[in-house]
Scaffold this active site. Structure first.
Site, PDB file in Angstrom:
ATOM      1  N   LEU A  94       0.830  -1.209   0.000  1.00  0.00           N
ATOM      2  CA  LEU A  94       0.000   0.000   0.000  1.00  0.00           C
ATOM      3  C   LEU A  94       0.869   1.265   0.000  1.00  0.00           C
ATOM      4  O   LEU A  94       0.364   2.342  -0.194  1.00  0.00           O
ATOM      5  CB  LEU A  94      -0.903   0.009   1.237  1.00  0.00           C
ATOM      6  CG  LEU A  94      -1.918  -1.126   1.321  1.00  0.00           C
ATOM      7  CD1 LEU A  94      -2.734  -0.996   2.596  1.00  0.00           C
ATOM      8  CD2 LEU A  94      -2.841  -1.117   0.106  1.00  0.00           C
ATOM      9  N   GLU A  95       2.130   1.082   0.262  1.00  0.00           N
ATOM     10  CA  GLU A  95       2.996   2.272   0.311  1.00  0.00           C
ATOM     11  C   GLU A  95       3.902   2.295  -0.923  1.00  0.00           C
ATOM     12  O   GLU A  95       3.444   2.599  -2.010  1.00  0.00           O
ATOM     13  CB  GLU A  95       3.773   2.284   1.629  1.00  0.00           C
ATOM     14  CG  GLU A  95       2.775   2.380   2.809  1.00  0.00           C
ATOM     15  CD  GLU A  95       3.441   2.433   4.180  1.00  0.00           C
ATOM     16  OE1 GLU A  95       4.556   2.966   4.279  1.00  0.00           O
ATOM     17  OE2 GLU A  95       2.844   1.935   5.136  1.00  0.00           O
TER      18      GLU A  95
END
Lengths: 847, 344
Positions: free
Chosen positions: B145-146
Site C-alpha cells: 500500500l505504500e
C-alpha cells in the site's frame, strides 16, 4: 640428496610450519576475540536486565518521572540479542545446547519486556489517578465549603477514603483493600445529594486505581518470577566451557608447532651456513671466471636471454674504445652497436649482427671491420640459459698478412701492376663482361724493344727503374676500367674494356708508343726506348683468354718483325703461320730422334790449288710429309724455341764424327765449318760441348771451323770475345759469315780473334756487272789480308766470277760453280775426284 | 670463516627475534579485550521531560547517501514516491493527511508518524513491530500500500546510476547491498533531531526561553497527568499505552474497528494488548495534524480534549487547552530540513 634440494625443502618446511603456526594462532586469536565479545555481550545483557529492574523500581516508587532510561535499555537489549544470535550462528551449530538456551532466553526476555511495557502503561494510569484525585477532591471540598452544605459529612469521608487509598497505594495490604471497598460502598450508598456527579467521578477514579493496582500487583508478581539471569548465566557457562576445551587442544598443537619451528630454525641456520659457503664458492668461482676472462686476448661479452649485457672483460672495452662509456650492465647488444655506429666505430658503418639464431653448431663466425682498420673475427654462441656469449678475436695482423700474400700473389712487386695471375683473372672477367654487355674488349701485348741492351749496358738497377717508369706511363695512358699489368721481364699487357671499335685500341696503342718514345731521365742517364704492341680484340679474334693472350703475343711478334716501335692487330694469317710454326716445332723435336736431319757438305776450293780445303756443313731436314725443308724455314724457329741448342750439338757432333771418319778414310786434311747461332753463344754450353767432343774425338788443329754472323758477334760482344778466345785455345778456327751485310763496321775485326771472312753472296752475284760490288769485294779482300785473315767468297756460280776473284786474290771459293752441298758420301767421292784431278794436273806438287 | 661466523649468528638472531615478536604480537592482540562501554547511569531529574540531544557519531557520508535515498523515488515500485513523499521533512516529517497515498493511489491504513527524533523511540511503527530504524526502513518500502517495491529491484535501478554508485562506493565499497542502503537511510533518520527547542533552553535554565503562558501550560500538562505517558526527551515514544484507559474511545468514535485499531495486539497477539499503541512523541505535535493512529482528529484542541477524556477520565477547560498548546509549541526544535515553524 643435494645441498640445494635440502635447503629448498627446509625452506619450504619452515614456511609451511610458520604459516601453520601463524594461522593457528590467528584462528585462536579470532576465537578468543569472539569469545570475549560474546561474553561481554552476555554480561551486558545481565547488567541491562538488572538496570531495567532498577529503573522500573525507580519509576514505580516515583523517583523517576520518565521512561527514557528504560526505553534505551530495552532497545539495547534488542540490539544485543540480535547481535549475539548472529555472531553465534556457527558456534550454535557446534553447541546445540547454547542455541536452545539462547532461544529460551530470548523468548523469556521478550515476555519480560512485554510485561514491563504493560507495567509501564499501568503505572502511568495509576499515577494519573493518584495525581488527579487530589485535584478533583479539592474541587469538591471547595464546592462544599462554598455552599456550606455538607450532608453526610461527605468532605471528611472522601478525604478519609483518599487517605486510605494513598496508604494502600504505598503499602498495598489486603485488609486495607477491604477497608477501601467498604468505604467506597458506603459512599456509593449515599444518594440524591447535590454532589452526586462529583462524587461519582471521584469514586470511578478510585475504583480505576484499585482495579489497576490489582492488575499491577499480579503483573509485578509474575514479572518478579521472570528470572532471565539464570539463562544468561547458563549461556556464559556453556560458552566458557567450550572455549576452555578449545584452548586445551590448541595449547598442545601450539606447543608442537613451536617445537617444530625451533627445530626448523636450527635447520634454517644450517641452510644459511651452507648458503654462506655456497656464496664463498660462488665468489671464488667468480674470481676465477674474472681471472679467466680478463686474461684472454679475446674480447668477451655475455648477454642474457633478454639480450642484456651481464658480463664482459676489459678487452671488450678496449676492442670498442669509442663506446667504452656506454658499456654497462643491462645494455642490449643492439643499443651498444647503435652507439658504436653513431660514434663511427665501424668501417662503412657496417653494424655487425649479434647471432642469436639457433644454427646447428650454436655459434656463428663472421668478420667485423672497424673504422680504425682493425678486423675482428666474431664468434657468437648460444649459452645454455638462452643468452649469447659474444667473442671477438683481433685478427687484424692475420688479415694484413693475408692481404699481403694476396697482393703478392696478384701484383708485381716492382711495378705494383697486376701480375700474370691477376691479369688472367681480369682478362677472363673482361671477356665475361664483354660477352654479357655485347661490347668489345681488346688486349694489348706490349714488349719493350731493346730493353735487354739497357740492362746490359746500364745495369739491372737502372733497368728496374725504367720498368717502373714504363709502368707509370702505361697506367697514365688508360682509363680506370682498363687494366695494365706486367707479365714479366719487359712484357706488359693492357686490357681495354667497353671499347666501341678496334680503332679505339689502335688509338691507345699509338698513344702508348708516343708516350714511350719520350725520353726517360733516370738518374744521369737519358734513355730512349720503344715498344712493339700486338693487339687482339674480343670477340672478333678469340673466344677465351688463353687464345687472346696468344693472339696478342703473335701480333706483337708481327710488330717486332715489322720493324719494332709499332703495333699490329692480330690476323687469321698470323694464326695460320703460328700453327704451321707450332707443327714444325713439334716435328722438329721429333725429327732428331727419327734421324730426319742430315748434314750436307759444300766443298770450298782453294783458288790457287783448286783443292778442297774447306767444307761448310749445312743441315738438311727430310720431312716425312713435307719432303725436304730448307734451313731458313726451320733454323729461325729452332733459335726461337731454343731447340737450336740440341740441334747445334747434333750438328757439331755429326760434323766432327764425319770429319774424323773422313780423315780415317784417307781424305786429305781440310777444315769443316759449322754454323753457330747466337743462342748457342749465350751460355757456356758450347764451350763445354766442344771441349768434351774434341776430347772424345780428337781432330787435328784447325780441322773444325765455327761460322758466325757479324750481328751475332756484335750483339754478344762482351761474351763473344771471351768465347772466341776459348775456341781458339781448343784449336778451332773462326769465320765470319755473310760479311758486309751487317754493321759493316770493321773495328771488330781487330777486336775479335777471327781467322776467315766470308763475303756474302749478294756481293758476289753482281760482281762482274756492278762496279761498286767489285770495289767493295776488293776492299774486303785487301782489308782481310791486311788483318791477316783468309777470305772465302760465297755463292760463286760462274767462271767469270771465279776469275775475277782469283785475279783479286780471294783465298777460297764456295759455290755452285764447283759444287752444290753434297751428302757425306758424295762429298767423299767429290773430294777424292777433285784432289786426284789436281794431283794429276799438277803431279809435281803431289804428296 | 672467522669473519663470517658473527654475521651469520647475527642473521639467525635477528630471525629469531622477528619470529618471537611476531608470535607475541598475536598473543598481545588476543589478550586485548574488546570492551564496549557500558551504559552510564543516567541522572535523575525532577522534570519528566528531558532535553533533546543530537545523535552523535554519525558518518556524514552515510547521512548524505541516506538523504539521497530518502528523497529517491526509485525506492518505490513505479518510481512515483520516495520516503519524503509521506515524511515531508519541511513540514514536521509527515504529510498532514489522515492516511498517506502509496503507489498507484492506494491509501494506507494508519496515520503517518513523524520521521523526526524517531531513534529515541523504544520501537518503530504505532504498534512497535520494528525494534529499531534498521528494521523499520523495509516496512514502507515493501508495503504494497505504500512503496510496493523490493530491494533486488531497487538495487538493479541504483546500480545504473554512476553518480550514486560513486558516492556509495566511497562509504560501503563496490557491492551494492540492501543492508547498506537501509543502514544509510537509518543513519540519515537518526540525524533528524530537532534540537535547541525553546523548551529545552528553558530546561537548561533559561527561564525566559518560553512565555509565561507556556510555563503555565507546562504546569497544566504535568498536573493533568499528561506526563505520565508523554515524558522523556521525546515527550513520548518510550512506552505503550492503551487508547482509552478511562473511557472507550473506539465505541464513542462510531466507526468499525479495523485491524490497525488493534495496535500492539498485532505484534504480541495477547488480548491484554488490544488497542494499545506506542505513545507518540509530542515534540512536533503542533506540526503533525491530523492526530491519533487513525488520523481522525484534525485539530490539536480536539486531540487534547479527547486525550483528557479517554486517557485521563476528565474534562479540560478551553483556557487550559490553549495554555497547553502554547507549551507544546515550545517543544519544536531546530533542524535544517525542518522549515515550517511552530508559530505557523
Amino acid at each position: 640428496m643435494k645441498k640445494e634440494q635440502y635447503a629448498l625443502i627446509t625452506y619450504l618446511l619452515f614456511f609451511v610450519v610458520t604459516a601453520t603456526v601463524v594461522s593457528v594462532l590467528y584462528k585462536r586469536n579470532q576465537q578468543l576475540q569472539e569469545y570475549d565479545l560474546i561474553q561481554n555481550k552476555l554480561e551486558q545483557l545481565k547488567e541491562l536486565d538488572a538496570r531495567i529492574d532498577r529503573d522500573l523500581l525507580l519509576n514505580l516508587s516515583f523517583y523517576s518521572s520518565n521512561y527514557d532510561a528504560l526505553a534505551e535499555s530495552s532497545t539495547r537489549i534488542d540490539t544485543l540479542q540480535r547481535e549475539i544470535t548472529k555472531q553465534t550462528t556457527r558456534f550454535s551449530q557446534d553447541e546445540p545446547e547454547f542455541k536452545t538456551v539462547l532461544q529460551q532466553y530470548i523468548q523469556n526476555s521478550t515476555r519480560k519486556k512485554r510485561q514491563l511495557e504493560r507495567i509501564k502503561s499501568l503505572s502511568s494510569s495509576i499515577k494519573n489517578t493518584l495525581q488527579y484525585l487530589p485535584t478533583v477532591i479539592n474541587e469538591l471540598s471547595h464546592k462544599i465549603t462554598a455552599s456550606r452544605h455538607d450532608p453526610e459529612d461527605l468532605r471528611f469521608r472522601i478525604n478519609q477514603l483518599f487517605g486510605v487509598l494513598l496508604d494502600y497505594n504505598i503499602f498495598p495490604r489486603h485488609d486495607k483493600k477491604q477497608l477501601l471497598e467498604e468505604k467506597i460502598a458506603e459512599l456509593e450508598s449515599l444518594s440524591n445529594h447535590i454532589y452526586q456527579k462529583d462524587l461519582n467521578n471521584i469514586l470511578s477514579h478510585i475504583q480505576a486505581n484499585l482495579r489497576m493496582k490489582n492488575q499491577m500487583e499480579n503483573m509485578l508478581r509474575s514479572y518478579n518470577k521472570m528470572n532471565i539471569n539464570k539463562e544468561l548465566s547458563r549461556l556464559q557457562i556453556i560458552h566458557t566451557n567450550y572455549f576452555t576445551e578449545q584452548t586445551k587442544n590448541s595449547y598442545i598443537i601450539n606447543l608442537v608447532l613451536i617445537i617444530l619451528s625451533a627445530l626448523l630454525f636450527i635447520s634454517l641456520g644450517y641452510v644459511i651456513q651452507n648458503l654462506k659457503k655456497a656464496h664463498i664458492r660462488a665468489r671464488i668461482n667468480h674470481a676465477r671466471l674474472y681471472d679467466a676472462i680478463e686474461n684472454i686476448n679475446e674480447a668477451f661479452a655475455l648477454f642474457d636471454a633478454e639480450d642484456k649485457l651481464v658480463l664482459w672483460n676489459r678487452q671488450f672495452e678496449l676492442f670498442y674504445p669509442k663506446i667504452r662509456k656506454q658499456i654497462r650492465e643491462g645494455i642490449s647488444y643492439n643499443e651498444l652497436m647503435a652507439a658504436a655506429e653513431a660514434l663511427g666505430q665501424f668501417k662503412n658503418n657496417n653494424i655487425p649482427r649479434l647471432h642469436t639464431s639457433n644454427d646447428l653448431q650454436g655459434h656463428t663466425k663472421e668478420l667485423e671491420y672497424l673504422a680504425d682498420g682493425r678486423c675482428f673475427l666474431t664468434s657468437d654462441s648460444k649459452t645454455s640459459s638462452g643468452g649469447t656469449a659474444c667473442v671477438r678475436i683481433d685478427i687484424s695482423d692475420q688479415v694484413k698478412l693475408e692481404e699481403k700474400i694476396i697482393w703478392q700473389a696478384n701484383y708485381d712487386a716492382l711495378t705494383r701492376l697486376p701480375n700474370r695471375t691477376l691479369f688472367l683473372d681480369r682478362l677472363a672477367q673482361a671477356i665475361q663482361h664483354a660477352k654479357r654487355d655485347s661490347t668489345l674488349c681488346a688486349l694489348l701485348f706490349i714488349d719493350l724493344d731493346k730493353f735487354k741492351d739497357v740492362n746490359d749496358t746500364l745495369g739491372h738497377d737502372v733497368g728496374d727503374i725504367l720498368l717502373v717508369a714504363v709502368a707509370e706511363r702505361l697506367s697514365s695512358c688508360i682509363r680506370k676500367i682498363d687494366t695494365a699489368s706486367r707479365l714479366g721481364g719487359d712484357e706488359f699487357t693492357i686490357i681495354l674494356q667497353e671499347i666501341s671499335s678496334t680503332h679505339d685500341a689502335a688509338s691507345v696503342a699509338i698513344h702508348i708508343i708516343k708516350k714511350l718514345e719520350e725520353v726517360f731521365q733516370i738518374g744521369e742517364h737519358e734513355i730512349f726506348i720503344s715498344a712493339s704492341i700486338g693487339i687482339t680484340v674480343y670477340p672478333d679474334d678469340a673466344r677465351n683468354s688463353t687464345q687472346m693472350l696468344s693472339n696478342a703475343d703473335m701480333a706483337m711478334y708481327q710488330a717486332k718483325e715489322a720493324g719494332r716501335n709499332t703495333y699490329r692487330f692480330y690476323t687469321e694469317e698470323m694464326n695460320q703461320e703460328m700453327k704451321t710454326r707450332l707443327q714444325l716445332e713439334k716435328d722438329m723435336r721429333n725429327a732428331l730422334a727419327r734421324n730426319e736431319f742430315v748434314l750436307e757438305y759444300q766443298p770450298i776450293i782453294d783458288s790457287q790449288s783448286n783443292k778442297v780445303v774447306h767444307a761448310e756443313a749445312l743441315i738438311r731436314w727430310q720431312h716425312p710429309e713435307l719432303g725436304r725443308i730448307a734451313p731458313d724455314k726451320f733454323i729461325h724457329l729452332a733459335e726461337e724455341t731454343g731447340f737450336i741448342i740440341q740441334l747445334g750439338e747434333w750438328v757439331l757432333r755429326t760434323a766432327v764424327t764425319q770429319m774424323n771418319q773422313w780423315l780415317k778414310d784417307g781424305l786429305q786434311p781440310f777444315s769443316v765449318a759449322v754454323n753457330i747461332s747466337s743462342r748457342q753463344l749465350e751460355s757456356d754450353i758450347l764451350i763445354k760441348l766442344l771441349s768434351e767432343l774434341l776430347t772424345e774425338i780428337p781432330l787435328p788443329r784447325h780441322a773444325l771451323t765455327l761460322e758466325m754472323t757479324e750481328s751475332l758477334l756484335i750483339e754478344n760482344s762482351s761474351r763473344s770475345n771471351n768465347a772466341l778466345e776459348k775456341f781458339r785455345e781448343l784449336g778451332v778456327n773462326l769465320s765470319i759469315d755473310d760479311f758486309g751485310t751487317g754493321y759493316s763496321s770493321l773495328s771488330y775485326l781487330k777486336q775479335f780473334p777471327v781467322d776467315i771472312l766470308k763475303i756474302d753472296k749478294s756481293f758476289i752475284h753482281d760482281i762482274t756487272q756492278d762496279k761498286d760490288d767489285a770495289i767493295l769485294t776488293n776492299a774486303i779482300i785487301d782489308l782481310a789480308h791486311n788483318f791477316n785473315l783468309k777470305v772465302i767468297a760465297e755463292g760463286v756460280e760462274t767462271i767469270r766470277q771465279l776469275n775475277f776473284l782469283k785475279q783479286n786474290g780471294c783465298d777460297m771459293i764456295q759455290g755452285y760453280y764447283y759444287s752444290q752441298p753434297l751428302p757425306a758420301d758424295d762429298f767423299y767421292h767429290y773430294c777424292l775426284k777433285q784432289n786426284r784431278q789436281q794431283n794429276s794436273l799438277k803431279p809435281s806438287n803431289g804428296t | 670463516m672467522k669473519a663470517v661466523f658473527p654475521r651469520q649468528a647475527f642473521k639467525i638472531l635477528v630471525s629469531v627475534i622477528i619470529f618471537t615478536v611476531y608470535i607475541s604480537l598475536f598473543f598481545a592482540v588476543s589478550a586485548q579485550a574488546n570492551h564496549n562501554h557500558l551504559i552510564t547511569s543516567e541522572t535523575l531529574s525532577d522534570e519528566p521531560i528531558q532535553p533533546l540531544h543530537a545523535h552523535e557519531d554519525l558518518d556524514p557520508e552515510k547521512i548524505t547517501l541516506g538523504r539521497r535515498l530518502f528523497f529517491d523515488k526509485r525506492l518505490s515500485k513505479d518510481n512515483s514516491i520516495s520516503c519524503s513523499s509521506c515524511h515531508n521533512l519541511a513540514h514536521g516529517g509527515t504529510d498532514n493527511l489522515p492516511f498517506s497515498t502509496g503507489v498507484n493511489g492506494t491509501t494506507g491504513k494508519i496515520n503517518t508518524p513523524t520521521v523526526y527524533n524517531t531513534h529515541l523511540n523504544l520501537a518503530q511503527f504505532w504498534d512497535g513491530r520494528a525494534s529499531n530504524l534498521i528494521e523499520q526502513v523495509s516496512g514502507p518500502v515493501e508495503n504494497p500500500l505504500e512503496m510496493a517495491a523490493n530491494w533486488p529491484d531497487i538495487i538493479r535501478k541504483l546500480d545504473q546510476d554512476r553518480d550514486f554508485m560513486r558516492r556509495y562506493k566511497k562509504v560501503y565499497g563496490n557491492k551494492l547491498k540492501a543492508d547498506n542502503l537501509i543502514d544509510a537511510i537509518a543513519t540519515f533518520e537518526k540525524s533528524l533531531n530537532t534540537v535547541n527547542s525553546p523548551f529545552d533552553r528553558f530546561l537548561a535554565g533559561d527561564k525566559n526561553a518560553i512565555s509565561a503562558q507556556a510555563r503555565e501550560g507546562y504546569q497544566i500538562f504535568k498536573s493533568y497527568g499528561c506526563t505520565a505517558c508523554h515524558q522523556g526527551a521525546n515527550v513520548g515514544g518510550n512506552m505503550y499505552q492503551k487508547m482509552g484507559v478511562m473511557a472507550d474511545y473506539f465505541e464513542e468514535r462510531g466507526t468499525p474497528i479495523t485491524e490497525a485499531d488493534l495496535g500492539r495486539y498485532n505484534v504480541t497477539h495477547d488480548d491484554y494488548d488490544k488497542f494499545t499503541f506506542k505513545v507518540p512523541s509530542l515534540r512536533l505535535v503542533v506540526l503533525t495534524a491530523p492526530y491519533f493512529h487513525d488520523g481522525s482528529v484534525s485539530s490539536l484542541e480536539q486531540a487534547i480534549n479527547k486525550m483528557a477524556r479517554y486517557q485521563l477520565g476528565r474534562e479540560i477547560s478551553a483556557e487550559d487547552v490553549q495554555k497547553v498548546i502554547t507549551f507544546l509549541k515550545t517543544l519544536v526544535g531546530e533542524h535544517k530540513e525542518l522549515t515550517q515553524s511552530a508559530a505557523e
